[in-house]
Design an enzyme around this catalytic site. Structure first.
Site, mmCIF file in Angstrom:
data_model
loop_
_atom_site.group_PDB
_atom_site.id
_atom_site.type_symbol
_atom_site.label_atom_id
_atom_site.label_comp_id
_atom_site.label_asym_id
_atom_site.label_seq_id
_atom_site.Cartn_x
_atom_site.Cartn_y
_atom_site.Cartn_z
ATOM 1 N N GLY A 139 44.032 40.281 35.571
ATOM 2 C CA GLY A 139 43.553 41.640 35.747
ATOM 3 C C GLY A 139 42.122 41.659 36.245
ATOM 4 O O GLY A 139 41.647 40.710 36.866
ATOM 5 N N SER A 140 41.417 42.731 35.937
ATOM 6 C CA SER A 140 40.071 42.921 36.464
ATOM 7 C C SER A 140 39.063 42.031 35.749
ATOM 8 O O SER A 140 39.239 41.657 34.588
ATOM 9 C CB SER A 140 39.649 44.382 36.327
ATOM 10 O OG SER A 140 39.368 44.694 34.972
ATOM 11 N N THR A 141 37.975 41.743 36.436
ATOM 12 C CA THR A 141 36.926 40.899 35.871
ATOM 13 C C THR A 141 36.271 41.529 34.645
ATOM 14 O O THR A 141 36.099 40.838 33.628
ATOM 15 C CB THR A 141 35.879 40.565 36.945
ATOM 16 O OG1 THR A 141 36.491 39.738 37.945
ATOM 17 C CG2 THR A 141 34.696 39.828 36.356
ATOM 18 N N VAL B 32 37.427 43.627 32.382
ATOM 19 C CA VAL B 32 38.339 43.570 31.236
ATOM 20 C C VAL B 32 38.538 42.130 30.785
ATOM 21 O O VAL B 32 38.540 41.830 29.586
ATOM 22 C CB VAL B 32 39.686 44.231 31.566
ATOM 23 C CG1 VAL B 32 40.672 44.057 30.406
ATOM 24 C CG2 VAL B 32 39.488 45.716 31.868
ATOM 25 N N GLY B 33 38.682 41.219 31.731
ATOM 26 C CA GLY B 33 38.857 39.817 31.374
ATOM 27 C C GLY B 33 37.678 39.267 30.600
ATOM 28 O O GLY B 33 37.847 38.544 29.605
ATOM 29 N N CYS C 15 45.881 40.097 43.976
ATOM 30 C CA CYS C 15 44.542 39.543 43.722
ATOM 31 C C CYS C 15 44.085 38.655 44.869
ATOM 32 O O CYS C 15 42.919 38.692 45.259
ATOM 33 C CB CYS C 15 44.545 38.744 42.417
ATOM 34 S SG CYS C 15 44.775 39.761 40.946
ATOM 35 N N GLU D 30 42.861 35.026 35.125
ATOM 36 C CA GLU D 30 42.949 35.145 36.580
ATOM 37 C C GLU D 30 42.478 36.547 36.911
ATOM 38 O O GLU D 30 43.169 37.528 36.631
ATOM 39 C CB GLU D 30 44.381 34.888 37.065
ATOM 40 C CG GLU D 30 44.459 34.584 38.569
ATOM 41 C CD GLU D 30 44.645 35.833 39.409
ATOM 42 O OE1 GLU D 30 43.618 36.362 39.904
ATOM 43 O OE2 GLU D 30 45.780 36.282 39.570
#
Length: 453
Positions: A204-206, A208-209, A260, A226
Site C-alpha cells: 500500500g501507500s508509504t 500507511v506502511g 505500484c 511493498e
C-alpha cells in the site's frame, strides 16, 4: 456496521458486508493461531499437495473469481481473467519451493546447519488494485513456510479475498486463513498490534506502511512492506519508437495505471519526443473505455471515488499550469469513475502529476536534451521501486542502468514481476523482499544447529 461495496463502473452497490468488530478480530487471530499449530506440523510434501489442490480450485472457480474482480475492482474482464490465472500460477510456484536445511560447516570440529521455521500467525493487509493477486502474493509463501494468515483486504474489494480463503481452508486445514473486514484504524491497526501476530506483510501507500511498521516494531514483529513508487522510464536517443511505443503504453496504463510498479514518468530524448507522443496518443485513442463486463472493453474505471478525484485534480492542475493534456473523449452514457487514458506533454518537474505518484490513468511525458541532467530528475528523492531505460544497446544505456537506484531496473520493459524473481523497493518504496526463495524466507525465522564432533 455494514460496508457497501461499490461497483466502480456503475457506482451501484455490488454487495454489503459487515465490518469485523474487536471480538471478531480476536477470534480470527485465535482461530489462525490454532490452525497454525496443526499446519506447522505438516510435511513439505503435504503442503505442496494441498497448495496444488488450492491452485486447481482457483482455476475451477476462475469464472466466478473473475466476475467478482470486475464487479468490485472495475478492470476489464480479460485483465481479471489474467489475474486469476496469475493467482493459480503463483500458488503452484510457491507450492514447489523448498526449505531444506543448509549446511554451513561440516568439518572435523563441528557440523553446523541453518534451519528455517515458520514465523507463526501472519497479518496481511492488501490494497484494492490487484485484490486477488496480491492476496496470493502474501498468503502462498506464508502457507508454504508453515504459517497461518489473518488477512485484511481493502474495504472496497474484499469479496474475492473471502472466496480465496474459503478455497484455501477447504484444501488445507480449517481456519488457516482468516479474513477480517474494515478500515485501517478500526481493524488494521488492532490486527498489527495483536500479540499473537508475529509478522506483518503490507502492500500500500508509504505513509500507511511506515505507520504500521512503527506499530509492528514495538514487539519486534517481522515486517515486509511493498510501498509507493513513482517509476521513471528514460527513452534514449537511439530508441526505435516502432519497437517500444506499445510496450511503454501497456506498462504505463496496465490496470488503468493502478499498479505500484507502473511506469509513471516518461523522459524522452527530444529527437524522439513527438514521434513517441504521437504513437502513444494513437494507442490511447484506440482503447475501448467502459464497464469491464461488456465485451470488447479494454479500459475500465478508476477503482474508487477518492482516487478518481485525486487523479482528476492532478490533470486539472497540469492543464491550468500550461501543460498540454491529451485525453480522448469518453463514450456517452458512462456513470462510473471513468478517466480516459491521459497523456500530459511538457509538464513542469514540480507539478504533482510528475513529482507525486498518480496511481491512475495519466502519464506525464517530459522531453530532455542532456541525459546526465535528466537523471537528476528521474532519480526520485523518496521513491525507488522500479525504473527503466528504453533503447538499443549502447554505453548510455549501461550508464542509465548503473545510475538508477530502484529495487528493479528493466531494460526495454517495465512493471514485469515474476514469481521466481525477488521484488521489492528501496528508499521509501519498501522494506524486505517478495517472491522467489528470498521472499519465502521472509516468512521464517532462522535456527542454527551447531553440533560439536
Amino acid at each position: 456496521m455494514a460496508i457497501n461495496i461499490i461497483n466502480p463502473a456503475t457506482k451501484s452497490v455490488y454487495k454489503s458486508i459487515e465490518e469485523t468488530d474487536s471480538a471478531g478480530l480476536n477470534a480470527a487471530v485465535e482461530n489462525a493461531k490454532s490452525a497454525f499449530e496443526i499446519w506447522r506440523k505438516t510435511s513439505a510434501a503435504e503442503r505442496t499437495q494441498a497448495m496444488h489442490r488450492v491452485a486447481d480450485e482457483i482455476e475451477a472457480c476462475g469464472a466466478e473469481l473473475a466476475e467478482i474482480i470486475v464487479s468490485e475492482q472495475g478492470k476489464p474482464m480479460a485483465i481479471a481473467q489474467m489475474e486469476v490465472g496469475g493467482a493459480a500460477g503463483w500458488t503452484r510456484y510457491n507450492a514447489e519451493l523448498s526449505l531444506e536445511p543448509v549446511v554451513i560447516e561440516d568439518s572435523a570440529e563441528r557440523y553446523v546447519e541453518e534451519q528455517r521455521l515458520p514465523v507463526g500467525v501472519v497479518a496481511s493487509i492488501t490494497p484494492w488494485n490487484w485484490p486477488l493477486m496480491i492476496a496470493v502474493w502474501h498468503i502462498m509463501p506464508a502457507l508454504r513456510a508453515g504459517c497461518s494468515v489473518v488477512i485484511k483486504p481493502a474495504s472496497t474489494t474484499p469479496i474475492n479475498t473471502i472466496k480465496l480463503a474459503e478455497i484455501i481452508n477447504k484444501h488445507t486445514v480449517p481456519n488457516l486463513v482468516q479474513v477480517v473486514i474494515g478500515g485501517g484504524r478500526a481493524v488494521g491497526e488492532p490486527l498489527v498490534k495483536h500479540p499473537d501476530v508475529k509478522k506483518l506483510v503490507f502492500t500500500g501507500s508509504t505513509p500507511v506502511g511506515k505507520h504500521l511498521a512503527q506499530i509492528a516494531v514495538a514487539d519486534l514483529k517481522k515486517v515486509t512492506l511493498e510501498l509507493g513508487g513513482n517509476d521513471a522510464g528514460i527513452v534514449l536517443e537511439n530508441a526505435d519508437i516502432s519497437k517500444v511505443a506499445e510496450k511503454i503504453y501497456m506498462t504505463s496504463f496496465i490496470n488503468m495505471g493502478q499498479t505500484c510498479a507502473c511506469l509513471k514518468r516518461l523522459y524522452v530524448h527530444r529527437s524522439k519526443y513527438e514521434a513517441l507522443s504521437d504513437a502513444l496518443t494513437k494507442i490511447a485513442a484506440a482503447q475501448v473505455v467502459g464497464n469491464g463486463m461488456d465485451e470488447g472493453v479494454t479500459f475500465g474505471p478508476v477503482q474508487n471515488e477518492k482516487q478518481f478525484n485525486s487523479v482528476n485534480a492532478m490533470i486539472e492542475e497540469a492543464k491550468a499550469a500550461g501543460a498540454e493534456v491529451i485525453q480522448p473523449s469518453l463514450p456517452a452514457g458512462l456513470n462510473g469513475y471513468f478517466i480516459a487514458p491521459t497523456l500530459i506533454k511538457d509538464p513542469k518537474h514540480d507539478m504533482s502529476v510528475v513529482c507525486e505518484e498518480q496511481f491512475g490513468p495519466v502519464l506525464p511525458i517530459i522531453p530532455y536534451d542532456n541525459l546526465e541532467e535528466v537523471m537528476s530528475h528521474a532519480i526520485h528523492k523518496e521513491f525507488a521501486l522500479g525504473g527503466s531505460v528504453w533503447g538499443e544497446e549502447c554505453p548510455e544505456r549501461d550508464w542509465v542502468v548503473e545510475q538508477l537506484d530502484s529495487g528493479t531496473v528493466w531494460i526495454n520493459n517495465h512493471a514485469e514481476v515474476l514469481p521466481h524473481i525477488p521484488f521489492g523497493g528501496n528508499k521509501d518504496s519498501g522494506m524486505g523482499v517478495e517472491f522467489g526463495q528470498e521472499g519465502l524466507l521472509e516468512y521464517t525465522v532462522r535456527k542454527v544447529v551447531n553440533r560439536a564432533k
